[in-house]
Design an enzyme around this catalytic site. Sequence first.
Site, PDB file in Angstrom:
ATOM      1  N   SER A  27      20.057  68.319  68.648  1.00 61.14           N
ATOM      2  CA  SER A  27      19.902  69.514  69.486  1.00 61.14           C
ATOM      3  C   SER A  27      18.702  70.337  69.071  1.00 61.14           C
ATOM      4  CB  SER A  27      21.104  70.438  69.323  1.00 61.14           C
ATOM      5  OG  SER A  27      22.293  69.742  69.391  1.00 61.14           O
ATOM      6  N   ASP A  78      25.415  61.171  61.021  1.00 61.53           N
ATOM      7  CA  ASP A  78      26.501  62.118  60.798  1.00 61.53           C
ATOM      8  C   ASP A  78      27.449  61.950  61.979  1.00 61.53           C
ATOM      9  OD1 ASP A  78      26.716  65.753  60.281  1.00 61.53           O
ATOM     10  OD2 ASP A  78      28.214  64.161  60.151  1.00 61.53           O
ATOM     11  N   GLN A 111      36.267  64.611  55.688  1.00 64.02           N
ATOM     12  CA  GLN A 111      37.513  63.879  55.472  1.00 64.02           C
ATOM     13  C   GLN A 111      38.170  63.499  56.801  1.00 64.02           C
ATOM     14  OE1 GLN A 111      40.316  65.615  52.707  1.00 64.02           O
ATOM     15  NE2 GLN A 111      42.070  64.583  53.639  1.00 64.02           N
ATOM     16  N   PHE A 112      38.215  64.447  57.727  1.00 59.82           N
ATOM     17  CA  PHE A 112      38.859  64.211  59.012  1.00 59.82           C
ATOM     18  C   PHE A 112      38.196  63.049  59.751  1.00 59.82           C
ATOM     19  CE2 PHE A 112      41.081  64.870  62.841  1.00 59.82           C
ATOM     20  CZ  PHE A 112      40.189  65.004  63.900  1.00 59.82           C
ATOM     21  N   ALA A 122      32.594  81.826  54.047  1.00 61.94           N
ATOM     22  CA  ALA A 122      31.933  82.114  55.328  1.00 61.94           C
ATOM     23  C   ALA A 122      31.846  80.832  56.127  1.00 61.94           C
ATOM     24  CB  ALA A 122      30.536  82.674  55.088  1.00 61.94           C
ATOM     25  N   ASP A 164      23.934  69.413  59.320  1.00 62.75           N
ATOM     26  CA  ASP A 164      22.661  68.833  59.759  1.00 62.75           C
ATOM     27  C   ASP A 164      21.642  68.863  58.621  1.00 62.75           C
ATOM     28  OD1 ASP A 164      23.166  70.655  62.847  1.00 62.75           O
ATOM     29  OD2 ASP A 164      23.881  68.672  62.271  1.00 62.75           O
TER      30      ASP A 164
END
Lengths: 314, 307
Positions: free
Chosen positions: A10, A111, A145-146, A222, A229
């Site tokens: 993006s 990724d 992990q997910f 936070a 990225d």
Amino acid sequence: MECRVLSIQSHVVRGYVGNKSATFPLQVLGFEVDSINSVQFSNHTGYAHWKGQVLTAEELNVLYDGIKLNKVNQYDYILTGYSRDTSFLEVVVDIIQELKKANPSLVYVCDPVMGDQGAMYVPENLLPVYKNKVVPLSDILTPNQFEAELLTGRKINTEDEAVQVMDLLHEMGPDTVVLTSTDLPSRQGDQFLVALGSQKIRKPDGTSTNQRICLDIPKVNAVFVGTGDLFAAMLLAWTHHHPNDLKTACEKTVSVMHHVIKRTITYAVETAGPGKKPSPAQLELRMVQSKADIENPAIVVEANVLDKSPDQKQ
Amino acid sequence: MECRVLSIQSHVVRGYVGNKSASFPLQVLGFEVDSINSVQFSNHTGYSHWKGQVLTADELHVLYEGIKLNNVHQYDYVLTGYTRDTSFLEMVVDIVQELKRANPNLVYVCDPVLGDHGSMYVPQNLYPVYKNKVVPVADIITPNQFEAELLTGKNISSQKDAVEVMDLLHAMGPDTVVITSSDLPPRLGDRFLVSLGSQRHVRPDGTRTTQRVRIEVPKVDAVFVGTGDLFAAMLLAWTHHYPNDLKTACEKTFSVMHHVIQRTISYAHELAGPGRRPSPPQLELRMVQSKADIEDPAIVTEATIIS
């Protein structure tokens, strides 16, 4: 160093996600970065408002065609991240396959952005495309992990299970896998999160050996956008400089992240004022201000090498 | 330094023109760069082939709306360059005017790209838009000789003419004008070309003073693309650091250009091989490799103050 990266991510007018997050740090480290912007938005979607345009799969093809017609479709690396469109992702796969034919040594850093904390935040129909087409082509993968659990169909409750999941991911394609964050308990306490990495190093005699590491990373209070990225881009850079030393590559990558994040949170809290929660605009990564840390990150975290099974036959 | 630039220029996947040429050097110098890509092309149009998509004036407006809705439309600088579309250019003018209302100290750096060597290479109908709408809101402009003559309707045959043309451009709007290249005879010989600059200041007592400079830069035997975009970006940076010293700002800007161009031409010749003319891909600016020169350019050219 003559190293060319094709990054398909993006673009945001303001802020640091996608190509905005990846390009400057890679350029600062001396990489030539060709960038195809998959969208152009005013800013990332964590702000109150966002507006812009997306690139279609067809338009992506047209851009790649231009590069090809000029015979400049030679790349050392490809880098991809957040995608919402299966047809777009499928054209990306086609492009990578073609670029790998043009340069068999090409390294695809992927990724596999699908979700986090137990929920998907991309359309569900991307999972089969990642699983069956994208991951098999990738050389370096940076799931959380997910995403690792989704791709392998296995849950991670212990370090052993994390290693097994990384081995399953190796079998699917990539020789380098980094679990960028997990819920595993850290030996250093609950102010830390655990990341793990595994790299298959193939020996000349046909056997392979795995270097496995884990890192304890200080948690930050936070929500940042664009850090994944930046992580993938910096892992590209540091595995380039340390191709057989995942420990060092990860220490540098995680250290850069630490410096950028600290600088960002300090500035955000200062800008927000006492007792106020910083806004998404205030939490934009302090990328440009972190140039020196990007160029030469002081190491602030040590990776532990995990003892595991002996050399395995291929 | 907390300085935010809005740059509205082209994006190319490969190479260094437009935003690709301007962003990295400005970021390396510590500027926050927000960039609106007016087009996305595979590469610049000097290659054998080029493909891609353009942003419409409406789409530009939509992007700006997003920035505005989030209340983050505060900029210190706006930077624009090559445009082919009058409605797009008019939307840019509207945006600049609004941003100037939000920040009256905003500096608009405008490269009024119209043509070179006696002919226009953008549609003719852009000329009145630049003349009547864009240049009047610009603070710094970087025309070449042809563009300066076109905008003022006056020919430049001598340094005196050039000074008059720059004064006419001041009267149209911008307090800083740099004629980036001209056909004027160089004192250093025909391997050089002459550039001139003029900057108007208002003294505390209200009177006006103008600093005028002349620089001679070595000619290079090649066609580069993206150098004008790099020039405008670096002039932005160096006038930011030297707001009342056009001499120094120009020396730094022209010096950076020299280092980048030299590095580029050396590399291009090496790649092309002996006796061969380098191709457009080989002539892409060695931007990333020139980081140190961008950060701290060794001064290689001296500007002389002219009256």
